[in-house]
Design a protein around this motif. Structure first.
Motif, PDB file in Angstrom:
ATOM      1  N   MET A   1       0.846  -1.175   0.000  1.00 39.22           N
ATOM      2  CA  MET A   1       0.000   0.000   0.000  1.00 39.22           C
ATOM      3  C   MET A   1       0.894   1.243   0.000  1.00 39.22           C
ATOM      4  N   ALA A   2       0.553   2.232  -0.801  1.00 37.03           N
ATOM      5  CA  ALA A   2       1.334   3.455  -0.926  1.00 37.03           C
ATOM      6  C   ALA A   2       1.189   4.322   0.326  1.00 37.03           C
ATOM      7  N   ALA A   3       2.203   5.136   0.587  1.00 35.98           N
ATOM      8  CA  ALA A   3       2.212   6.001   1.772  1.00 35.98           C
ATOM      9  C   ALA A   3       0.991   6.913   1.809  1.00 35.98           C
ATOM     10  N   GLY A   4       0.626   7.481   0.674  1.00 34.54           N
ATOM     11  CA  GLY A   4      -0.533   8.363   0.626  1.00 34.54           C
ATOM     12  C   GLY A   4      -1.819   7.661   1.010  1.00 34.54           C
ATOM     13  N   ASP A   5      -1.974   6.403   0.589  1.00 33.72           N
ATOM     14  CA  ASP A   5      -3.172   5.636   0.937  1.00 33.72           C
ATOM     15  C   ASP A   5      -3.212   5.321   2.427  1.00 33.72           C
ATOM     16  N   ILE A   6      -2.051   5.076   3.019  1.00 38.03           N
ATOM     17  CA  ILE A   6      -1.986   4.835   4.462  1.00 38.03           C
ATOM     18  C   ILE A   6      -2.400   6.108   5.211  1.00 38.03           C
ATOM     19  N   VAL A   7      -1.899   7.244   4.769  1.00 36.92           N
ATOM     20  CA  VAL A   7      -2.267   8.520   5.398  1.00 36.92           C
ATOM     21  C   VAL A   7      -3.771   8.740   5.289  1.00 36.92           C
ATOM     22  N   LEU A   8      -4.348   8.477   4.115  1.00 36.29           N
ATOM     23  CA  LEU A   8      -5.791   8.650   3.933  1.00 36.29           C
ATOM     24  C   LEU A   8      -6.586   7.764   4.887  1.00 36.29           C
ATOM     25  N   ARG A   9      -6.182   6.525   5.019  1.00 40.67           N
ATOM     26  CA  ARG A   9      -6.895   5.610   5.936  1.00 40.67           C
ATOM     27  C   ARG A   9      -6.791   6.070   7.380  1.00 40.67           C
ATOM     28  N   LEU A  10      -5.602   6.515   7.781  1.00 45.12           N
ATOM     29  CA  LEU A  10      -5.417   7.017   9.147  1.00 45.12           C
ATOM     30  C   LEU A  10      -6.267   8.261   9.392  1.00 45.12           C
ATOM     31  N   CYS A  11      -6.294   9.146   8.413  1.00 47.46           N
ATOM     32  CA  CYS A  11      -7.109  10.360   8.534  1.00 47.46           C
ATOM     33  C   CYS A  11      -8.590  10.009   8.664  1.00 47.46           C
ATOM     34  N   ASN A  12      -9.078   9.131   7.817  1.00 48.43           N
ATOM     35  CA  ASN A  12     -10.490   8.760   7.870  1.00 48.43           C
ATOM     36  C   ASN A  12     -10.861   8.125   9.201  1.00 48.43           C
ATOM     37  N   ALA A  13      -9.995   7.264   9.717  1.00 44.32           N
ATOM     38  CA  ALA A  13     -10.257   6.654  11.023  1.00 44.32           C
ATOM     39  C   ALA A  13     -10.264   7.717  12.115  1.00 44.32           C
ATOM     40  N   SER A  14      -9.333   8.642  12.041  1.00 44.00           N
ATOM     41  CA  SER A  14      -9.253   9.707  13.044  1.00 44.00           C
ATOM     42  C   SER A  14     -10.474  10.605  12.994  1.00 44.00           C
ATOM     43  N   PHE A  15     -10.897  11.013  11.798  1.00 45.78           N
ATOM     44  CA  PHE A  15     -12.061  11.882  11.677  1.00 45.78           C
ATOM     45  C   PHE A  15     -13.302  11.188  12.245  1.00 45.78           C
ATOM     46  N   GLY A  16     -13.430   9.894  11.957  1.00 40.68           N
ATOM     47  CA  GLY A  16     -14.577   9.143  12.476  1.00 40.68           C
ATOM     48  C   GLY A  16     -14.574   9.078  13.993  1.00 40.68           C
ATOM     49  N   ALA A  17     -13.401   8.864  14.581  1.00 38.96           N
ATOM     50  CA  ALA A  17     -13.299   8.798  16.038  1.00 38.96           C
ATOM     51  C   ALA A  17     -13.591  10.154  16.677  1.00 38.96           C
ATOM     52  N   ILE A  18     -13.060  11.202  16.091  1.00 45.41           N
ATOM     53  CA  ILE A  18     -13.307  12.547  16.630  1.00 45.41           C
ATOM     54  C   ILE A  18     -14.796  12.880  16.559  1.00 45.41           C
ATOM     55  N   GLU A  19     -15.419  12.539  15.448  1.00 46.50           N
ATOM     56  CA  GLU A  19     -16.848  12.822  15.303  1.00 46.50           C
ATOM     57  C   GLU A  19     -17.665  12.040  16.331  1.00 46.50           C
ATOM     58  N   ALA A  20     -17.295  10.795  16.601  1.00 47.35           N
ATOM     59  CA  ALA A  20     -18.005  10.000  17.607  1.00 47.35           C
ATOM     60  C   ALA A  20     -17.899  10.656  18.983  1.00 47.35           C
ATOM     61  N   VAL A  21     -16.713  11.147  19.327  1.00 50.35           N
ATOM     62  CA  VAL A  21     -16.522  11.830  20.610  1.00 50.35           C
ATOM     63  C   VAL A  21     -17.344  13.123  20.637  1.00 50.35           C
ATOM     64  N   ARG A  22     -17.297  13.895  19.566  1.00 45.86           N
ATOM     65  CA  ARG A  22     -18.062  15.143  19.499  1.00 45.86           C
ATOM     66  C   ARG A  22     -19.548  14.884  19.739  1.00 45.86           C
TER      67      ARG A  22
ATOM     68  N   HIS B   1      -3.659  20.288  -7.521  1.00 47.62           N
ATOM     69  CA  HIS B   1      -2.630  20.398  -6.478  1.00 47.62           C
ATOM     70  C   HIS B   1      -3.003  19.399  -5.383  1.00 47.62           C
ATOM     71  N   PRO B   2      -2.276  18.286  -5.250  1.00 48.44           N
ATOM     72  CA  PRO B   2      -2.648  17.252  -4.281  1.00 48.44           C
ATOM     73  C   PRO B   2      -2.104  17.468  -2.867  1.00 48.44           C
ATOM     74  N   TYR B   3      -1.631  18.658  -2.549  1.00 56.03           N
ATOM     75  CA  TYR B   3      -1.086  19.020  -1.246  1.00 56.03           C
ATOM     76  C   TYR B   3       0.298  18.422  -1.045  1.00 56.03           C
ATOM     77  N   TRP B   4       0.378  17.096  -1.034  1.00 49.84           N
ATOM     78  CA  TRP B   4       1.658  16.377  -0.962  1.00 49.84           C
ATOM     79  C   TRP B   4       1.754  15.455  -2.162  1.00 49.84           C
ATOM     80  N   ARG B   5       2.944  15.262  -2.646  1.00 45.57           N
ATOM     81  CA  ARG B   5       3.138  14.349  -3.783  1.00 45.57           C
ATOM     82  C   ARG B   5       2.899  12.883  -3.399  1.00 45.57           C
ATOM     83  N   ILE B   6       2.825  12.573  -2.112  1.00 40.96           N
ATOM     84  CA  ILE B   6       2.573  11.183  -1.715  1.00 40.96           C
ATOM     85  C   ILE B   6       1.159  10.738  -2.056  1.00 40.96           C
TER      86      ILE B   6
END
Length: 156
Positions: A1-22, A140-145
């Motif tokens: 799995m590419a680094a960018g895809d790992i970052v996306l998965r981590l972000c999505n999991a984090s956003f979901g957890a934060i929203e649940a707490v909110r 512009h994808p923010y990061w090239r990853i």
């Protein structure tokens, strides 16, 4: 799995957890919208949502999802201009847009986060426009990853 895809998965999991707490703290909900649902809403004969691009000036100078306005344009407008319209925020991967959607929800505005954001839009092969409204394949994808399909011209 590419680094960018790992970052996306981590972000999505984090956003979901934060929203649940909110939500558990009684804060206003921030829903998400899929790429297909956003595309359909923007192309509907009904009043489209207000689409807000919260990316940086450098990112927005390359392209945007057609019809999007900036956070600054939204903030500077009168409340009557967008009254009763759903607000959808986006950025690159959904983080900055989620935070802005949370702020809007706290102000009583029905805000939805397009979590897939511009990367999801591009991965679906959908069109982009330049700041002056002309069709473009530049993004512009923010990061090239972050992977963008080959049909797009990556600018950073």
């Amino acid at each position: 799995m590419a680094a960018g895809d790992i970052v996306l998965r981590l972000c999505n999991a984090s956003f979901g957890a934060i929203e649940a707490v909110r939500r558990s703290l009684g804060r206003p909900a921030v829903e998400t919208i899929s790429t297909a649902a956003l595309r359909d809403a923007l192309n509907s004969s009904q009043t489209p949502p207000v689409l807000i691009d919260v990316r940086s000036d450098a990112e927005r100078a390359v392209s945007r999802i057609p019809g999007a306005i900036t956070q600054q344009e939204f903030e500077a407008s009168s409340d009557e201009k967008f009254a009763g319209r759903r607000v959808v925020t986006y950025c690159t991967v959904g983080g900055r847009s989620y935070l802005y959607a949370c702020k809007l929800a706290a102000r009583g505005i029905e805000a939805t986060n397009y979590r897939d954001s511009i990367l999801g839009w591009c991965r679906a092969g959908l069109p982009l426009e330049s700041p002056d409204g002309e069709a473009t394949d530049a993004v512009h994808p923010y990061w090239r990853i972050f992977h963008v399909p080959d049909r797009y011209n990556v600018k950073t």
